[in-house]
Design an enzyme around this catalytic site. Sequence first.
Site, PDB file in Angstrom:
ATOM      1  N   HIS A   1      41.213  41.753  39.990  1.00  0.00           N
ATOM      2  CA  HIS A   1      40.379  40.583  39.682  1.00  0.00           C
ATOM      3  C   HIS A   1      39.370  40.912  38.579  1.00  0.00           C
ATOM      4  O   HIS A   1      39.283  40.200  37.571  1.00  0.00           O
ATOM      5  CB  HIS A   1      39.652  40.135  40.961  1.00  0.00           C
ATOM      6  CG  HIS A   1      38.720  38.980  40.769  1.00  0.00           C
ATOM      7  ND1 HIS A   1      39.028  37.693  41.155  1.00  0.00           N
ATOM      8  CD2 HIS A   1      37.474  38.897  40.220  1.00  0.00           C
ATOM      9  CE1 HIS A   1      38.031  36.885  40.858  1.00  0.00           C
ATOM     10  NE2 HIS A   1      37.071  37.596  40.291  1.00  0.00           N
ATOM     11  N   GLU A   2      38.616  41.987  38.779  1.00  0.00           N
ATOM     12  CA  GLU A   2      37.584  42.334  37.797  1.00  0.00           C
ATOM     13  C   GLU A   2      38.204  42.753  36.467  1.00  0.00           C
ATOM     14  O   GLU A   2      37.645  42.481  35.403  1.00  0.00           O
ATOM     15  CB  GLU A   2      36.690  43.454  38.351  1.00  0.00           C
ATOM     16  CG  GLU A   2      35.912  43.077  39.605  1.00  0.00           C
ATOM     17  CD  GLU A   2      35.033  41.843  39.429  1.00  0.00           C
ATOM     18  OE1 GLU A   2      34.582  41.566  38.296  1.00  0.00           O
ATOM     19  OE2 GLU A   2      34.794  41.141  40.429  1.00  0.00           O
TER      20      GLU A   2
ATOM     21  N   HIS B   1      38.706  39.817  34.232  1.00  0.00           N
ATOM     22  CA  HIS B   1      37.523  39.473  33.428  1.00  0.00           C
ATOM     23  C   HIS B   1      37.438  40.375  32.196  1.00  0.00           C
ATOM     24  O   HIS B   1      37.163  39.911  31.080  1.00  0.00           O
ATOM     25  CB  HIS B   1      36.248  39.662  34.262  1.00  0.00           C
ATOM     26  CG  HIS B   1      35.990  38.590  35.269  1.00  0.00           C
ATOM     27  ND1 HIS B   1      36.008  37.251  34.954  1.00  0.00           N
ATOM     28  CD2 HIS B   1      35.690  38.660  36.597  1.00  0.00           C
ATOM     29  CE1 HIS B   1      35.723  36.539  36.038  1.00  0.00           C
ATOM     30  NE2 HIS B   1      35.542  37.372  37.047  1.00  0.00           N
TER      31      HIS B   1
ATOM     32  N   HIS C   1      39.862  39.440  29.547  1.00  0.00           N
ATOM     33  CA  HIS C   1      39.422  38.202  28.902  1.00  0.00           C
ATOM     34  C   HIS C   1      38.465  38.560  27.757  1.00  0.00           C
ATOM     35  O   HIS C   1      38.542  38.005  26.652  1.00  0.00           O
ATOM     36  CB  HIS C   1      38.726  37.319  29.937  1.00  0.00           C
ATOM     37  CG  HIS C   1      38.528  35.900  29.511  1.00  0.00           C
ATOM     38  ND1 HIS C   1      37.881  34.974  30.289  1.00  0.00           N
ATOM     39  CD2 HIS C   1      38.888  35.225  28.388  1.00  0.00           C
ATOM     40  CE1 HIS C   1      37.869  33.803  29.668  1.00  0.00           C
ATOM     41  NE2 HIS C   1      38.458  33.935  28.511  1.00  0.00           N
TER      42      HIS C   1
END
Length: 670
Positions: free
Chosen positions: A452-453, A456, A459
């Site tokens: 999940h992290e 980020h 991105h």
Amino acid sequence: IVEMSACKRLLSFVKHRNFWTPARRHVTTWSPVGAAFNAKAQRLNVFEKNGLFGVPELSCPAGFQVATKTALKDTERLLENACSGPPGVETVQSFDHLSDGLCKVADLADFIKVAHPDPAFREAAEKTCIEIGTVVEKLNTNVELCQSLKKLLDNPDIAAQLDPDTRRVAELFMFDFEISGIHLDEKLRKEAVALHVKLLDLNNEFLVGSHLPNRIARSAIPEHLHLHFASEGSFVQVGGLHADSPNDLVREIAYRIYLYPNADLMECLEELLKCRYKLAKLVGYESYGHRALKGTMAKTPGSYVSLTAKDFTMMRNMKKKLNPRNSVKPSLYSPYLSLGACMEGLNNLFSQLYGVSLMSEHPAAGEVWSEDVRKLAVVHETEGLLGYIYCDFFHRQDKPHQDCHFTIRGGRWCQETGQYQLPVVVLMLSLPHPTKSAPTLLTPGMMENLFHEMGHAMHSMLGRTRYQHVTGTRCATDFAEVPSILMEYFATDYRVISQFARHYETGQPLPETMVARLCESKKVCGAADTQLQIFYAVLDQIYHGKPQNCSTTDILKDMQQKFYGLPYTPNTAWQLRFSHLIGYGAKYYSYLMSRAVASMVWKQCFVQDPLSRDMGERYRREMLAHGGAKEPMLMVEGMLQRRPTIEDFVDALVSELNPNFETFIMDSES
């Protein structure tokens, strides 16, 4: 600013001699990035004199004041440039340059104030945050600065010549002016600035208070339970809910004590919500929620409430259909999920989807805040070095337990140097340290959080925006979580997991049946979990709507009864631990909205082949590359090649809960 030619230099790898090896004869071998994270941290050269993140002046706490003064001096110069030049694209470039200079210091300080183990560094960083935050609020109500932007946007001939990215960034800067009250007369404008400054203090007070432990006399709880809590003289400290404890009495004590109302913090929250509402009304919005949702996918609070209402009804129905029999023991999975294996898996995934590699670099002394922080260079096969990720993954005292992504420096095209400013981010987790007999082993939940992290982080890395104001995760909040939640789907797909999940001693791959069971176990309480998220999101909306003329606890009791179902426990105030009210005020729904979008993207674009390079390139081109430089719904539309409706969002969330009965049959047969 990192030189673009840096991508051509030789990247240093962590030496294999520090890699933990088991006593057995069959030793599992890892790629360089896998070895780096299954290795002991290398000792830093104490004779080197460097600053945090390579910023020379940040080699000591006093350096923050030096960096702040330099940034504020540059701000004065850039402010004059932004106000004096003729309207055009250069105006927007000046604004972005001005923003970048302040953000590079403020964002770095924002991370250090919560993560550095040295209190002197944390205190110095916090002072910098407050000082620069105050300056930013004043800039947002600087009439002369606003007028230079207004001349640009109000002139149809000049505005028509702007490229789409420049036009959007100009409009976003203007929006910042408007929500700060730039259109008000001088008296009201000063009032708006005062409210902003007051909110900075209230936000910080609530954020700190929401994480502080509560304490109770040791004599008030059974002696045999003392060992479950931290001691403080004649008191025990309760710093969390202990939700994972198998002892139901420990869980009950933790719940009642940790959530016991703190009068000062309650007053802080009440005042914070009043100030937010007053500020929103002052600058022309119906409520703080209306102010916060402008520019998001939801647009207005009303559209979101219609989503949650439909969603809530369907969650309640779905909850009855799920079979609670299947359970997963995380300890059975952990030997297959060493940290190095998971990082190797991420490296392989990014290589196949985007042509990107994660390469370990050895940080210099002073560059990192703890010797167990790892540094990764993100390198594209043709574009070269894209940026840096600092991995602060291991537990330490006084470190926040929340998994977070921090932007330290945003990417942007530097007109003044003719080069691209490479992004720098930090990923912060709280994983167990390796032992003498084993590397760090993750539970499935830890592995999913890591993916999940890293969503980020990528991105931030894969965006190549012209302006730092819209770089990477600096986009609408309800879009920012899409890339990270999408990564959770990759983390539970056997075609992805099978590439890296193998036993740290024997090299045996994780059986496919265990992965299938893991996926289905997440659905067992899926409806209840989603219903809980709806309750949180609705509570957040009500808090930031029109004043209710009752306490925040009364509102919580009412919303909990309507949207969750479990009874309220007397003398508790869960809202005082709801730290997301600060960063996600009126936008906590973003997790649900983003999950719906991620679900649609996964099922339409990746479920057939999660390793498709063509789809990976399309995903980067349509969604990741733009940061916040494009309307979020337009990015979703570009990826899905259709515009989703509210019904599509609801259907996407509900479909996530449909059980796979083949897995249940397979379990019963086995």
